[in-house]
Write an enzyme that holds these catalytic residues in place. Structure first.
Site, PDB file in Angstrom:
ATOM      1  N   PRO A 196     -65.580  -7.052-101.794  1.00  0.00           N
ATOM      2  CA  PRO A 196     -66.439  -5.852-101.722  1.00  0.00           C
ATOM      3  C   PRO A 196     -65.675  -4.543-101.582  1.00  0.00           C
ATOM      4  CG  PRO A 196     -67.262  -7.589-100.267  1.00  0.00           C
ATOM      5  CD  PRO A 196     -65.894  -8.022-100.739  1.00  0.00           C
ATOM      6  N   ASP A 197     -64.426  -4.630-101.117  1.00  0.00           N
ATOM      7  CA  ASP A 197     -63.641  -3.416-100.860  1.00  0.00           C
ATOM      8  C   ASP A 197     -63.244  -2.653-102.123  1.00  0.00           C
ATOM      9  OD1 ASP A 197     -63.577  -3.786 -98.154  1.00  0.00           O
ATOM     10  OD2 ASP A 197     -61.518  -4.508 -98.049  1.00  0.00           O
ATOM     11  N   TYR A 198     -63.191  -3.309-103.254  1.00  0.00           N
ATOM     12  CA  TYR A 198     -62.411  -2.745-104.365  1.00  0.00           C
ATOM     13  C   TYR A 198     -63.222  -2.044-105.447  1.00  0.00           C
ATOM     14  CZ  TYR A 198     -59.069  -5.517-101.860  1.00  0.00           C
ATOM     15  OH  TYR A 198     -58.305  -6.036-100.859  1.00  0.00           O
TER      16      TYR A 198
END
Lengths: 424, 419
Positions: free
Chosen positions: B183-185
Site C-alpha cells: 500500500p505504501d508505493y
C-alpha cells in the site's frame, strides 16, 4: 459543502481497468456518466453477484465501482452512436476511455477526432500497456500486468507459484494514476483554458510497487525473490512476521528501533502474563542489550559465526510464538499499541466491516438502491477533505438507465437512437 | 516517445509550477506523494534532520560497504527533485524557522504519527494558525480521529490491518501478505496526490485551505473493499483462491520449462472471455480443449478448474517461456512472464517508452528512478533531477526563502538548529 469537482462533467467510457478512476472523480463531486456497450460492461456479469437480482444488475464489482455515476448504453460502432458520443464529449470536461490505438481507430474515435469534437477536453486513456511501444496492442489482464511489472515475483512461497495481488490491484493502480493525471490536467486547464491528453499504462502504474527490487537490481545486481514472508535474512528474527493468536493472526513488527522494539513486546508479555523466562537471565540481558539492528547486521554478514546467536533467537521466537497463541488478537493489538508495540491484526473482511475505528470515523456509507430493492453499504472514500467532503449521491446505474437523459442533454434525439437499436 | 507526450510547436510549463509545498514526510507513502508533486513542477521543500534521518536513507539498497545517508536507492527514488533543508524542529529556534516555512507554503504534508507531529510542533491547529489559507495533508496510520488515532505502524503492519494479508494467497497457507509493503508505493501516495490536487483546486477557486485527514488504513482498505462489500451486502464469505478469480478460467501462473539461466520461470495467463479461451486452446496446440464439455463455458471451466489447470500446467511445463507468451499474445490472449527486477529494468517496451529516468546524483551517480505513473501530452510530468543530499539546500532555502544572512545561517548550523 460542495465537492472540489462539482462543476466537472466526466464521460467514463472505460472497461473494468478504469472504473475506479471514475469512482474517485465522482467522489470529489464530478458528474460522471458511464458509457457502456449495448450488452453492458463485462463486470456487470462477474460473480460474486447480489442475490435475487436479475442479470445484468447484480455484479457486485460493478455496483461497487460505478456507484455515483449515471449510465448510458451506446453502440459506438454505429455511425449514429459514434456521433452521439462525440456530442456528449463536446459537452464534457473530461473523457476517460480504455481503447488501444487500434481500437480507437476501428471505432473512428482517434485522438484527433476527439480533439476536434472538444479542443479543451482533458482526455485520459487508461490501457494495459500504454499507447506506444512494442506491447501497445497486446491483450492485457490484471494478473498479466502484475507479472510483467515484477510485482508478482515478490509474492508467494518459494515452493509455490508467484501470487497475484487480490482485488484487481493493477486496475486500481492504473485508475489511481488516471485520476491523478486528470486532476493535474484540470488544474492546468483552470489556469489556461487548455485541455490535454493523459496517458496511463497499467503496467507502468505498478512498477513503483516493486519496493526495493528495482534498486537492488540496479545498484547491487541482485534480484529479490518471493520468500514466503521470511524476509531476506536467511534466519527468523523474533517478533517479525505473521503469528497465530488465540482467535486469528497478527503481524508483528517488534524489531530494531521500530516503535518500542522487541523490548516493548517483552513488556507486553509481562503485563499480560507476569514475569517468565524471558524476564530472567540470560535471556533478559540478551533482549535488552543485544537485540538491535547491529545484531541483525552481524548475523547477516557472518551467518556461521552467528550459530549460537541464532539458537538464542530461535528460543526467543518460540517464546513469542507461544505468547501470541495464548491471547486474542484484539487484546494483543490494543494493549500492545498502548505500549507502542508494533502489532496489527490480520483483518478479515468481516473484521473491517465491524472495525470500531472505521465506525467512529463514519467511514462506511449507505446508498438507497430502490431499483435493486435494498439499501447497500459502501466502503468509504480514501480521504477526508474537510472543506470539500466526498459524497455518495446515487446508486450504480441500471444498464441504460440514463441513456435518454444524457443524450437529450447533449442535444441528441435519444428516442430515435433507442428506436434504431444503437442505444439502449 | 511517440504517444501522448510531445508537441513540438510550443514549450509548456509543468502543471504545478508555482505551487509551494512544505514536506515533513518520511519513509514511503508520504515522500512518494510529494515526489509526484515535484515531478509535476511544484517547489517541494523537505524538512529533514541529521538527528533522526529518514529510515530509508539508512536501509538502502546501497553499494556494498557504503554507509552514506545519501546513496540509498530506496530513499532517492522517492525524493527526486525535492530540496532538502535540515532543521531541528524540537528546538525553539528551529520550530520558529519551520513555522516561517509554513507561512511560505501553499500546502503542508506529513505522514508522521500524531505523536511525532506534536513533538515537531506541526499539528493542524499550529499550522493553520500560522497560515490560515494553507492546505494541511495529515496522513497518520489510522487518521486524525477515532479510538485508534494514536496507533502506529509501517507498511507491513498496515498490510495486515487493511485486509491485504488475509485476502492474498491460498486458503491453506499462512496470510503472509504479498512480499512487499504494497500500500505504501502506489495506492497511498496516489490517493494522497489526488486529494491534495482537489484541495489545491478549491484553494485556487476560493482562497480557502483545508485539512485533509487521510487514514492510511482507510486509503488502503478502499482498494481492497470488494470482499468487504460482498460480505456486507450479500453475506458472502471470502475464500482465498491464489491466482484464480471468480469470473474467468484459466487464470493463473504456470511454470514453464526449466532454462539453465532462468530457473523458476512462470507464465501468467488469463482467459477473460470465451474468445480468449478458444484462442488460447488453439495457440496451445489443443483446439479440442475448447470442445471439451467440461470446459465449454466459463461456468464449466470454473466447476472443473483443477482439471483445466492441470492441463494448462502440463502444457506450460514443456514450453519455452518467452515463445509461449508471444504465441498467446499473437492469438490475442492476455499472457506474459513473471519477470524479475532485472528483466523489468531491461524491458524493451519500457525502454522504447523511456519509462526509467537516470538523473545524475553527486554521490550515487546516475541510477535508475521510476518514471511517472501518468503522462501528460502538453505540460510535462517527468523526473528531471535526482534526490537531494541530506541538507543539500539548507543554505539556499534559509537564505532565499527564510531571508537569513550567511552569518545567521552559520550560527544556526553551529548551534545544531539547521542540522
Amino acid at each position: 459543502m460542495a465537492g472540489a469537482l462539482d462543476d466537472i462533467r466526466v464521460i467514463d467510457a472505460t472497461g473494468p481497468i478504469g472504473h475506479y478512476a471514475g469512482y474517485l472523480l465522482a467522489d470529489l463531486g464530478a458528474d460522471v456518466v458511464k458509457v457502456e456497450p449495448l450488452e453492458g460492461d463485462p463486470a456487470r456479469r462477474w460473480p460474486p453477484l447480489l442475490p435475487d437480482t436479475p442479470e445484468p444488475e447484480a455484479g457486485l464489482q460493478f455496483l461497487l465501482l460505478n456507484v455515483n455515476k449515471r449510465g448510458a448504453a451506446l453502440d459506438l460502432g454505429s455511425t449514429e452512436g459514434r456521433e452521439a458520443f462525440l456530442r456528449m464529449v463536446a459537452g464534457a470536461d473530461v473523457l476517460l476511455e480504455s481503447w488501444s490505438a487500434r481500437e480507437a481507430e476501428v471505432l473512428g474515435l482517434t485522438p484527433d477526432v476527439i480533439e476536434a469534437a472538444n479542443p479543451n477536453l482533458v482526455h485520459a486513456s487508461v490501457t494495459g500497456w500504454g499507447l506506444s511501444g512494442p506491447y501497445a496492442e497486446w491483450a492485457y489482464a490484471d494478473i498479466v500486468a502484475l507479472a510483467m511489472s515484477g510485482v508478482m515475483n515478490l509474492a508467494g512461497f518459494p515452493d509455490g507459484p508467484p501470487e497475484q495481488l487480490p482485488d484487481h490491484q493493477g486496475y486500481h493502480c492504473a485508475s489511481i494514476n488516471a485520476a491523478a493525471g486528470v486532476m493535474a490536467a484540470i488544474l492546468y486547464r483552470d489556469a489556461t483554458g487548455e485541455g490535454q491528453r493523459v496517458e496511463v499504462s497499467m503496467h507502468e502504474s505498478l512498477l513503483m510497487a516493486q519496493e526495493t527490487a528495482m534498486q537492488a537490481a540496479d545498484i547491487l545486481g541482485t534480484n529479490r525473490q518471493r520468500t514466503g514472508g521470511g524476509g531476506a535474512t536467511g534466519f527468523k528474527m523474533p517478533g517479525l512476521g505473521v503469528y497465530d493468536t488465540a482467535d486469528g493472526a497478527l503481524y508483528s513488527m517488534c524489531t530494531g528501533n521500530a516503535g518500542s522494539g522487541f523490548q516493548g513486546l517483552v513488556e507486553l508479555m509481562r503485563e499480560l502474563d507476569g514475569p517468565s523466562e524471558i524476564h530472567e537471565e540470560p535471556l533478559f540481558s540478551f533482549v535488552q542489550e543485544r537485540m538491535n539492528t547491529g545484531l541483525l547486521i552481524q548475523a547477516m554478514q557472518d551467518p556461521e559465526g552467528a550459530g549460537e546467536i541464532i539458537q538464542t533467537l530461535r528460543r526467543i521466537d518460540d517464546i513469542a510464538t507461544d505468547f501470541f497463541r495464548r491471547h486474542p488478537t484484539q487484546t494483543l493489538y490494543k494493549r500492545g499499541q498502548e505500549l507502542r508495540v508494533l502489532l496489527g491484526p490480520v483483518n478479515t473482511p468481516q473484521d473491517i466491516s465491524e472495525s470500531e475505528q472505521l465506525a467512529a470515523r463514519d467511514w462506511f456509507r449507505t446508498v438507497e438502491d430502490p431499483a435493486r430493492g435494498r439499501t447497500l453499504r459502501y466502503p468509504g472514500p480514501p480521504w477526508l477533505l474537510q472543506a470539500t467532503p466526498a459524497s455518495l449521491r446515487r446508486p450504480a446505474p441500471l444498464l441504460g438507465e440514463h441513456t435518454n437523459e444524457v443524450l437529450t442533454e447533449a442535444g441528441v434525439d435519444g428516442g430515435a437512437l433507442l428506436a434504431a437499436g444503437v442505444a439502449r | 516517445m511517440t504517444s501522448a507526450t510531445s508537441e513540438s510547436t510550443k514549450t509548456y510549463p509543468r502543471p504545478l509550477e508555482g505551487l509551494k509545498v512544505l514536506d515533513l514526510t518520511w519513509f514511503g507513502a508520504g515522500p512518494i506523494a510529494t515526489k509526484i508533486l515535484a515531478n509535476l513542477g511544484a517547489d517541494v521543500v523537505r524538512i529533514e534532520t541529521e538527528k533522526r534521518p529518514d529510515g530509508l536513507r539508512v536501509v538502502g539498497p546501497k553499494p556494498v560497504g557504503d554507509n552514506s545517508l545519501n546513496t540509498s536507492g530506496y530513499y532517492n527514488n522517492f525524493n527526486a527533485e525535492k530540496r532538502s533543508i535540515t532543521i531541528d524542529l524540537t528546538q525553539p529556534e528551529g520550530h520558529a524557522l519551520g513555522m516561517r516555512l509554513v507561512e511560505w507554503a501553499d500546502l503542508f504534508m506529513t505522514n508522521m504519527t500524531n505523536r511525532a507531529v506534536r513533538q515537531t510542533g506541526m499539528t493542524w491547529e499550529q499550522v493553520h494558525e500560522a497560515n490560515p489559507r494553507i492546505i494541511g495533508m495529515y496522513e497518520p496510520m489510522q487518521g486524525n480521529t477515532g479510538p485508534h488515532t494514536e496507533y502506529m505502524g509501517f507498511g507491513a503492519v498496515l498490510s495486515a490491518l487493511c485486509g491485504l494479508n488475509y485476502l492474498a494467497g491460498h486458503q491453506e497457507n499462512r496470510p503472509i501478505g504479498v512480499g512487499s509493503n504494497y500500500p505504501d508505493y502506489v495506492v497511498n501516495p496516489g490517493h494522497g496526490v489526488i486529494a491534495m490536487l482537489a484541495a489545491v483546486r478549491h484553494q485556487r477557486r476560493t482562497g480557502e485551505g483545508q485539512l485533509i485527514d487521510m487514514s492510511q488504513f482507510e486509503s488502503s482498505a478502499a482498494v481492497l473493499s470488494a470482499p468487504v462489500f460482498a460480505w456486507d451486502n450479500a453475506g458472502l464469505e471470502y475464500v482465498r483462491q491464489g491466482n484464480r478469480v471468480p469470473y474467468a478460467a484459466p487464470h493463473g501462473a504456470y511454470r514453464v520449462a526449466e532454462h539453465p539461466e532462468r530457473p523458476d520461470l512462470w507464465l501468467a495467463l488469463a482467459c477473460l472471455t470465451e474468445d480468449d479461451w478458444r484462442a488460447a486452446a488453439a495457440a496451445m496446440g489443443h483446439p479440442e480443449w475448447a470442445e471439451d464439455a467440461r470446459f465449454a463455458t466459463v461456468a464449466d471451466r470454473k466447476a472443473n478448474e483443477d482439471a483445466l489447470d492441470a492441463l494448462v500446467a502440463e502444457w506450460a511445463a514443456a514450453q519455452e517461456g518467452a515463445a509461449a507468451a508471444t504465441a498467446l499474445q499473437a492469438a490475442g490472449v492476455p499472457a506474459g512472464l513473471v519477470l524479475n527486477a532485472t528483466e523489468v529494468l531491461n524491458d524493451p517496451h519500457l525502454a522504447e517508452r523511456a519509462y526509467y529516468a537516470y538523473p545524475d546524483h553527486p554521490e550515487a551517480g546516475p541510477r535508475a528512478y521510476d518514471g511517472p505513473g501518468f503522462r501528460l501530452s502538453r505540460t510535462p510530468h517527468e523526473v528531471r533531477g535526482a534526490a537531494p543530499l541530506l541538507g543539500e539546500h539548507t543554505f539556499e532555502v534559509a537564505s532565499e526563502v527564510l531571508g537569513l544572512t550567511s552569518d545567521e545561517i552559520g550560527r544556526l548550523i553551529a548551534e545544531d538548529v539547521l542540522r
